[in-house]
Design an enzyme around this catalytic site. Structure first.
Site, PDB file in Angstrom:
ATOM      1  N   CYS A   2       0.857  -1.179   0.000  1.00 21.65           N
ATOM      2  CA  CYS A   2       0.000   0.000   0.000  1.00 21.65           C
ATOM      3  C   CYS A   2       0.900   1.238   0.000  1.00 21.65           C
ATOM      4  CB  CYS A   2      -0.850   0.010   1.263  1.00 21.65           C
ATOM      5  SG  CYS A   2      -1.781  -1.490   1.498  1.00 21.65           S
ATOM      6  N   ARG A  27       1.358   1.906  -5.956  1.00 21.32           N
ATOM      7  CA  ARG A  27       1.592   0.878  -4.927  1.00 21.32           C
ATOM      8  C   ARG A  27       0.324   0.079  -4.613  1.00 21.32           C
ATOM      9  NH1 ARG A  27       6.413   2.086  -2.157  1.00 21.32           N
ATOM     10  NH2 ARG A  27       5.748   0.846  -0.388  1.00 21.32           N
ATOM     11  N   TRP A  72      -3.567  -1.940  -1.436  1.00 18.18           N
ATOM     12  CA  TRP A  72      -3.545  -3.191  -2.202  1.00 18.18           C
ATOM     13  C   TRP A  72      -3.901  -4.256  -1.187  1.00 18.18           C
ATOM     14  CZ3 TRP A  72      -0.959  -7.903  -2.122  1.00 18.18           C
ATOM     15  CH2 TRP A  72      -1.141  -8.682  -3.266  1.00 18.18           C
ATOM     16  N   ASN A  98       0.944   0.040   5.936  1.00 18.91           N
ATOM     17  CA  ASN A  98       1.470  -0.707   4.790  1.00 18.91           C
ATOM     18  C   ASN A  98       2.225  -1.892   5.368  1.00 18.91           C
ATOM     19  OD1 ASN A  98       2.530  -1.600   2.325  1.00 18.91           O
ATOM     20  ND2 ASN A  98       4.358  -0.350   2.573  1.00 18.91           N
ATOM     21  N   GLY A  99       1.914  -3.110   4.901  1.00 14.99           N
ATOM     22  CA  GLY A  99       2.652  -4.290   5.378  1.00 14.99           C
ATOM     23  C   GLY A  99       1.692  -5.388   5.782  1.00 14.99           C
ATOM     24  N   GLU A 477       8.940 -13.423 -20.570  1.00 21.38           N
ATOM     25  CA  GLU A 477       8.592 -12.018 -20.323  1.00 21.38           C
ATOM     26  C   GLU A 477       7.348 -11.630 -21.119  1.00 21.38           C
ATOM     27  OE1 GLU A 477       9.042  -9.824 -18.343  1.00 21.38           O
ATOM     28  OE2 GLU A 477       8.524  -7.963 -19.337  1.00 21.38           O
ATOM     29  N   LYS A 481       3.576 -10.325 -19.832  1.00 17.41           N
ATOM     30  CA  LYS A 481       2.895  -9.102 -20.295  1.00 17.41           C
ATOM     31  C   LYS A 481       1.433  -9.414 -20.595  1.00 17.41           C
ATOM     32  CE  LYS A 481       5.697  -7.609 -19.189  1.00 17.41           C
ATOM     33  NZ  LYS A 481       6.262  -6.816 -18.179  1.00 17.41           N
ATOM     34  N   GLU A 484      -0.716 -10.334 -17.443  1.00 20.76           N
ATOM     35  CA  GLU A 484      -1.024  -9.319 -16.423  1.00 20.76           C
ATOM     36  C   GLU A 484      -1.921  -8.206 -16.956  1.00 20.76           C
ATOM     37  OE1 GLU A 484       2.227  -7.017 -14.736  1.00 20.76           O
ATOM     38  OE2 GLU A 484       3.443  -7.417 -16.474  1.00 20.76           O
ATOM     39  N   HIS A 500       7.562 -32.888 -23.738  1.00 25.69           N
ATOM     40  CA  HIS A 500       7.574 -33.518 -22.400  1.00 25.69           C
ATOM     41  C   HIS A 500       6.309 -33.200 -21.607  1.00 25.69           C
ATOM     42  CE1 HIS A 500      11.723 -34.699 -23.122  1.00 25.69           C
ATOM     43  NE2 HIS A 500      11.903 -33.484 -23.612  1.00 25.69           N
ATOM     44  N   LYS A 599       2.244  -1.628  -8.854  1.00 25.07           N
ATOM     45  CA  LYS A 599       3.519  -1.427  -9.549  1.00 25.07           C
ATOM     46  C   LYS A 599       4.693  -1.919  -8.712  1.00 25.07           C
ATOM     47  CE  LYS A 599       6.275   0.046 -12.726  1.00 25.07           C
ATOM     48  NZ  LYS A 599       6.359  -0.757 -13.971  1.00 25.07           N
TER      49      LYS A 599
HETATM   50  C1  AGP Z   1       6.144  -6.617 -14.577  1.00 24.39           C
HETATM   51  O1  AGP Z   1       5.374  -6.219 -15.688  1.00 24.39           O
HETATM   52  C2  AGP Z   1       5.335  -6.709 -13.315  1.00 24.39           C
HETATM   53  N1  AGP Z   1       4.668  -5.514 -13.030  1.00 24.39           N
HETATM   54  C3  AGP Z   1       6.092  -7.300 -12.150  1.00 24.39           C
HETATM   55  O2  AGP Z   1       6.407  -8.637 -12.485  1.00 24.39           O
HETATM   56  C4  AGP Z   1       7.411  -6.583 -11.734  1.00 24.39           C
HETATM   57  O3  AGP Z   1       8.396  -6.789 -12.707  1.00 24.39           O
HETATM   58  C5  AGP Z   1       7.889  -7.218 -10.424  1.00 24.39           C
HETATM   59  O4  AGP Z   1       6.923  -6.972  -9.427  1.00 24.39           O
HETATM   60  C6  AGP Z   1       9.252  -6.701  -9.969  1.00 24.39           C
HETATM   61  O5  AGP Z   1       9.189  -5.326  -9.735  1.00 24.39           O
HETATM   62  P1  AGP Z   1      10.580  -4.520  -9.522  1.00 24.39           P
HETATM   63  O6  AGP Z   1      11.351  -4.628 -10.791  1.00 24.39           O
HETATM   64  O7  AGP Z   1      10.166  -3.125  -9.204  1.00 24.39           O
HETATM   65  O8  AGP Z   1      11.308  -5.189  -8.373  1.00 24.39           O
END
Ligand code: AGP
Length: 604
Positions: A2, A27, A72, A98-99, A477, A481, A484, A500, A599
């Site tokens: 958060c 956040r 969050w 937060n936590g 990767e 994308k 998410e 496999h 984020k």
């Molecule tokens: C990536 O698109 C995601 N938002 C997520 O996997 C992100 O890369 C991950 O949480 C790591 O974040 P950071 O690079 O700020 O540590």
């Protein structure tokens, strides 16, 4: 994870806190709330959903100070009752958090037995009622007593109706910074110092259950034994600019299109006869003493880390391994001071990454951060850092940070190649690296072609992304994308793994997205795709211009400029980003702030 923000000073606390929340929304954005003190009473306003919803319903009297929160959800559904600030049963104390409090259930049961009513499912409400239980007139003292019972990681801001001039702050393994402006007329508290408004501040970073009594322009700090301490502040110049989309529909698309310039920025001034990182405070003598590398990251940063290990192996002949940080922190790793830990993080606030890095430091390892945020916890806690220089990445979905991380890893592997006298031609690889931004510009100019293909695949809910060698982490990767931002079930496999097990999934409704741009394994990926074709899965192949055999194999092909295998992920990753973006757009999801995400993941 958060975002928490507090203000006490001469400005309107509500306006300052709302601006703070705007910059903290990355956040988490499940719910938001603000609270403060007016005429000896706590006033709060909370709302489910994003900050815009709170703005619409905001109706508070002038407050003497304010605390604000963007959530969050960790404990308790996304609803009004679980939004912060949370009050104690008497309504005298408000808290934002937060936590995660790991032992909140047992504490809650004890309080319920003592007759304390609860109105939320949160762990935070347990804390505010504990503080109320211990309150005898001194808020800091009551908080200190409550801290003795808590297990977990946290950052709290707490106010009491009888103390309209003070905010009490405390933190344990969660980022919390307190800023006093230079003329000592106001104080701000935030999960992220980059959200402070104004020009420069003296910043205090709380940790290890330190407690701060914050008033207008003044901070009193106590250690975990409630002993008053003098803490060194750091001068922080704020380069605050409100994030803007510059005409793009989403931050994600803007940041995809920034990549030619962000890669150029990541390269700037870092090659002069050899590779050079001006900000790196670790010496060649130290690096020569290192025998192996342990690369840590989460999500996209872990995919960059996988590419990092390939580059270290191929270019620098440097033994290295990569570990997802949430696993690394609980392993029993074989580390020593001859191991360099490379911690990769765009935000520098990812809880698992910070914890894994701290664990590694217990083995005597030095740590090198690769990070995009100057005033982040990771930068403060590592022995050395290399900045991505990608500028603020607003979209939850990481794009420009990934290609900037890749750029730094290539430079770093060339730097180590020089140091370890491997036989590669560093100059020639660097020269090829300089052509990459133009390759990406070519792809961006052809975005409509990718959009057209994406529209065709938007109807599918299941995808397999395939790749070999440098294209495997690229496929991983790209699958992330799509997952998410479009909520499709997109998973990645090494193409050689198909037989496999995963091949059982294939069929007309199970498309395969194949990342083929790896010259070394060209023939292998082609035969893998023949096996896919035989199972009637639609195939979208991303391949270098010379791989003309793809015409006969794939249903759709997007040709990318050709380059050497270690540099091939750049262009293919950008195609993957645009493919995911246009599918998400077609499916109408919330691209910049997808459901359930944030984020920066600042909790385990
Ligand atoms: C990536 O698109 C995601 N938002 C997520 O996997 C992100 O890369 C991950 O949480 C790591 O974040 P950071 O690079 O700020 O540590």
């Amino acid at each position: 994870m958060c975002g928490i923000f507090g203000y006490v000073g001469k400005k309107n606390p509500i306006n300052v806190c709302m601006q703070g929340l705007l910059h903290l929304e990355y956040r988490g954005y499940d719910s938001t709330g603000i609270g403060g003190i007016h005429n000896g009473k706590i006033e709060i306003c909370k709302s489910e959903g994003k900050l815009a919803n709170l703005k619409k319903k905001l109706d508070l009297p002038m407050l003497e100070l304010a605390i604000a929160h963007t959530r969050w959800a960790t404990h308790g559904k996304v609803n009004h009752a679980n939004a912060h600030p949370l009050l104690d049963a008497s309504g005298s104390i408000a808290l934002i958090h937060n936590g995660i409090i790991e032992n909140y259930q047992e504490l809650k049961e004890n309080l319920i037995k003592e007759g304390i009513p609860f109105s939320s499912e949160t762990d935070s409400e347990v804390v505010v009622n504990l503080i109320a239980k211990f309150y005898k007139g001194d808020l800091a003292q009551a908080i200190h007593k409550a801290l003795g019972l808590l297990k977990g990681i946290f950052a709290f801001l707490v106010i009491h109706k009888d103390h309209p001039q003070e905010i009490i702050a405390t933190a344990q393994d969660c980022p919390l910074s307190i800023g006093c402006n230079i003329d000592k007329s106001e104080s701000m508290i935030s999960s992220d110092p980059n959200t402070f408004q104004g020009d420069s501040y003296d910043i205090f970073f709380l940790k290890e259950k330190e407690i701060a009594r914050v008033t207008s322009g003044c901070v009193e700090i106590f250690d975990q034994h409630l002993k008053s301490i003098r803490k060194r502040s750091e001068r922080l110049e704020i380069e605050q600019q409100a994030p803007t989309k510059n005409g793009f529909e989403h931050f994600m698309l803007k940041e995809i299109f920034e990549q030619p310039s962000t890669i150029r920025r990541a390269l700037l001034g870092r090659f002069n006869q050899g590779i050079f990182f001006e900000e790196l405070q670790l010496s060649n003598v130290f690096f020569k003493s290192i025998e192996n590398l342990w690369i840590l990251g989460c999500g996209t940063s872990s995919h960059a880390g996988v590419l990092g290990t390939y580059l270290m192996e191929d270019l620098a002949r440097f033994p290295s391994s990569v570990e997802i940080a949430s696993e690394a922190r609980y392993r029993n790793p074989i580390l020593s001071k001859k191991t360099l830990v490379i911690a990769v993080s765009q935000s520098g606030e990812t809880a698992d990454l910070l914890a894994a890095t701290r664990e590694a430091q217990k083995y005597g390892c030095k740590t090198l951060g690769i990070c995009n945020v100057k005033n982040s916890t990771l930068v403060r806690e590592t022995s050395g850092v290399i900045f991505l220089r990608a500028g603020p990445e607003i979209s939850v979905c990481s794009t420009k940070a990934f290609t900037a991380q890749l750029t730094v890893f290539i430079l770093l592997s060339l730097y180590f190649a020089n140091l370890r006298n491997t036989q590669i031609d560093v100059g020639a690889i660097y020269k090829e690296l300089l052509t990459i931004p133009a390759h990406i510009e070519q792809i961006l100019e052809r975005q409509e072609e990718i959009q057209k293909i994406a529209k065709k695949y938007a109807k599918f809910d299941d995808f397999i992304f395939l790749g070999r060698r440098y294209m495997l982490p690229t496929a991983q990767e790209s699958a992330l994308k799509l997952k998410e931002i479009s909520y499709a079930n997109a998973n990645s496999y090494a193409a050689g793994e198909l037989k496999h097990g995963p091949i059982a999934l294939l069929g007309p409704n199970f498309p395969v997205i194949a990342f083929c741009a790896n010259r070394q394994t060209r023939a292998k990926i082609a035969s893998n795709l023949m096996e896919v074709k035989a199972r009637q899965s639609p195939i979208f192949a991303i391949a270098p211009v010379e791989f003309t055999e793809m015409e006969a194999i794939a249903d759709d092909v997007f040709y990318v400029p050709s380059t050497i295998d270690p540099l091939a992920p750049f262009s293919s990753a950008v195609v993957g980003q645009l493919f995911a973006y246009y599918i998400a757009k077609e499916r109408g999801s919330d691209i910049d702030q997808p459901r359930n995400l944030a984020k920066s993941v600042t909790v385990e």
